[in-house]
Structure formats: structure tokens, C-alpha cells
Scaffold this active site. Sequence first.
Site, PDB file in Angstrom:
ATOM      1  NE  ARG A  37       2.371  -4.628   7.933  1.00 54.56           N
ATOM      2  CZ  ARG A  37       1.099  -4.810   7.289  1.00 54.56           C
ATOM      3  NH1 ARG A  37       0.356  -3.959   6.601  1.00 54.56           N
ATOM      4  NH2 ARG A  37       0.575  -6.300   7.333  1.00 54.56           N
ATOM      5  CG  HIS A  44       2.586 -14.187   2.537  1.00 50.29           C
ATOM      6  ND1 HIS A  44       1.697 -14.805   3.205  1.00 50.29           N
ATOM      7  CD2 HIS A  44       1.644 -13.304   1.790  1.00 50.29           C
ATOM      8  CE1 HIS A  44       0.492 -14.374   3.385  1.00 50.29           C
ATOM      9  NE2 HIS A  44       0.671 -13.451   2.438  1.00 50.29           N
ATOM     10  CG  ASP A  46       6.213 -11.767   8.519  1.00 50.28           C
ATOM     11  OD1 ASP A  46       5.775 -12.466   7.856  1.00 50.28           O
ATOM     12  OD2 ASP A  46       5.511 -10.984   9.112  1.00 50.28           O
ATOM     13  N   GLY A 134      -9.334  -5.053   8.787  1.00 51.09           N
ATOM     14  CA  GLY A 134      -9.518  -6.086   7.840  1.00 51.09           C
ATOM     15  C   GLY A 134      -8.896  -5.740   6.463  1.00 51.09           C
ATOM     16  N   GLY A 136      -5.615  -4.992   5.839  1.00 51.50           N
ATOM     17  CA  GLY A 136      -4.385  -5.344   5.380  1.00 51.50           C
ATOM     18  C   GLY A 136      -3.425  -4.131   5.623  1.00 51.50           C
ATOM     19  CB  SER A 138      -0.704  -3.850  10.706  1.00 53.90           C
ATOM     20  OG  SER A 138      -0.377  -4.826  11.584  1.00 53.90           O
ATOM     21  CG  ASP A 185       1.594  -7.058  10.566  1.00 53.67           C
ATOM     22  OD1 ASP A 185       2.360  -6.785   9.518  1.00 53.67           O
ATOM     23  OD2 ASP A 185       0.784  -7.801  10.400  1.00 53.67           O
ATOM     24  CE1 TYR A 235       0.162 -13.854   7.202  1.00 53.27           C
ATOM     25  CE2 TYR A 235       0.665 -15.657   8.593  1.00 53.27           C
ATOM     26  CZ  TYR A 235       0.917 -14.665   8.227  1.00 53.27           C
ATOM     27  OH  TYR A 235       2.050 -13.765   8.786  1.00 53.27           O
TER      28      TYR A 235
END
Length: 392
Positions: A37, A44, A46, A134, A136, A138, A185, A235
Site C-alpha cells: 500500500r 503515524h 493509526d 524496507g 515503506g 508495507s 497496513d 517507531y
Amino acid sequence: MACKFGSEHDLIKAAVNIFMKEFKGQVPEVAACAPGRVNLIGDHTDYNDGFVFPMALPLLTVIVGKKNDADKCVVVTEAKDADKPVKVEFSVPTTGSLAPGTPKWANYVKGIVQYFKGTVVGFNAVIVTSVPIGGGLSSSASLEVSLYTFLEALTGETDTLRKDKALLCQKAEHEFAKMPCGIMDQFISVMGQAGTALLIDCRSMQETAIPITDPEIAVIITNSNVKRSLASSAYAERRAQCQAAAKALGKSSLRDANENEIDGLREKDPLLYKRAKHVVTENKRTEQAAEALKAGDLQKFGELMVASHESLKTDYEVSCKELDELVAAALEVDGVLGSRMTGGGFGGCTVTLAPKKTAENVIANMKKKYEGEPVFYIMEPAEGTRVLTIPK
């Protein structure tokens, strides 16, 4: 130029060939896939019970396989950049529980096998993917959801509601990959719809499909090829800071805070103020962006994307030099509506909204101005997870 990527048919064909080689001429009987996706806006938010606005991509993880006559799960991955070994074997969790370990990619597999709402039988399987690891986009949720759908098809146990499937996949990532991700995700990988982005309320788990209908607009995804080495620890740190900010405000989450309320943190705790400011304003931007898209106001949508990137860079501090370079280069090109980092940050991808007629100019300028080796995709919204037919 934009990168070409394997179609669903190409991926199935590759997976079948690898399966027959790995499992000595056996032919797989079951196949499933799930998409990666891109989040158009709302990062940041969700895990703060907020709003996100992703679309599923035609980049897919495909799994093919069949039952075996043992109580063993034997899985091979052909994913580029997966850690070694690329073949794992573990027992079906009939009596005990599985535990995470190495290789890291197998933890996602073990987590899904552990939390599958049905009776898992022994199986052989091969994983192929066009979702960059890696990057980003998902890849982890794509793997989790595709495997869950594969197990449903393998066992015939398909009673799990789609939203529960997303939650179980999220649980697998929390417990086995030790990544405290929000629900976005997995949700979009399960629920994605072709031709639309989904405005997702991560508290109520309700989604609103909003068509992306303008045939003249391109969604350009740029993979910086900066691996997100800090993403996991940072994160978790950002999530803890948000929880601390909510607690300081007497709120269950930052979803319930407004700009006036968080202003009280400005002098008391400047760092928590910045984190809370991003979440509160990003929620507002995400809702406004959905309304703008619905109204066909792409100029407004693009402005909100740019504001989102600035907030992620300055207040949430999850961007990096490379992502900032790519966004700036995109915005230099006449006609570009908006550009921003997307995903967890510290590397990974940017997403840019621009007229199709200028897409190659945008790509050329980003390539020229960026010191690294980016990969570009021009994408349209795709459908979510599904069972596939193996070609004869």
C-alpha cells in the site's frame, strides 16, 4: 523512467516454477495474494486512533503451496533482501506455541500460523513478492495477509471476518516481529478496492471508499532505497511519546485532543507538544484531504500533502535528508500538486501527485537532484487480498 513490475500472472508463474524445483516436481494446489500500500496522507495517526487515507497497490505478495503429509510447515521465500536462510521448517502448533527467532522474515509467517482462526495442517509453500522490503510500502502486511488468505484457501476455513483478519495479522506483527504497528497496513491489504483510496477511522474500524477518478492524474511513488534501519526503535519511541502526551492531557488517545488543548504542553514538555501537534493536525489534514478528493479539488489535496510532509519532518522528526531531497525535487516541477514522505519514515518512499503528462519530467528532476539511486513507480489503486487460480 517508471519501473516495470511483475504482474499477478508473472508472480504466480514464478512461484509455481520455484515450488516445483524446491519440492521435487510437486505441483502447488492453492494460491493467494495480498497487496502492498501507499498512504496518500495520514502517517503515524493509526496507532493514535486517528484517520489514514491509503490505497492498495498492484505490487503483490503471492503465495503458492499445498498440504503435505507431515505436521510441518515448510516455507521458501524468494523475496529480495530477505535475511537468510530463505527456507524454514517448523512444526504445526497443535500442542505448543510457536516462538519468534531467525530468520526475521519467518517470524511473520510463524505469527500468522500461530494466530490463524482454524486448524492449520502441514504445508509446503513458496513466497514471491514485488513489494520492496524496507521500502515503506508495507511488505510485512502484504506477507501476513497473503498467508492468512492462503491458509483459508488451504483449509477451507473462511469464517474470519475481514476486519478480524486484519487485526489478527496486526497481532502477529506485534507479537512475532515485535513491531508495534497501527492497523492501517493490514486493513488496506485486506479491504483495498480497485480505483479507490480508503479513508479509515482507526478507532471505529470504519472505512469510506473515495474514488480516484481523474484519468489525467498520476500517483508517483519513489523508493529512496534508504533502508529504514531506525524505523523499528524510533517507531516504538514515537508511539510511547504519543501515549505520554495523551496521558498528560488526560485523554485516552491523541484522537480526542484538539489544538487548543495540546497548547498546554508547549512549555511544559516541548518534545511531547511537537509529537501531539503532528498527530492532531495530521488527523485534521487527512479528513480535509478526503473531502478535497471527493470534491475533485486536487490542488487542495496537494497542499495538504506538502503540509503533512513538513509536519512529519519538523514536529514528528521521522523524515530524513534523502526523503526531503526527493520531495523538494518533485515540488520544483511545474504542475506538481503535492509530494510527501509516506510510511514510517527514516527512509522508504515518497508519494507525489502530478498530471500524467508531467510524470516523466517529475521523475527526471528527482533523479537529477537526488544523490542516491531511486526507483519510481506510477500506480493506480488496486484491490485487496484474494485467492488466485493456478494456471494449468
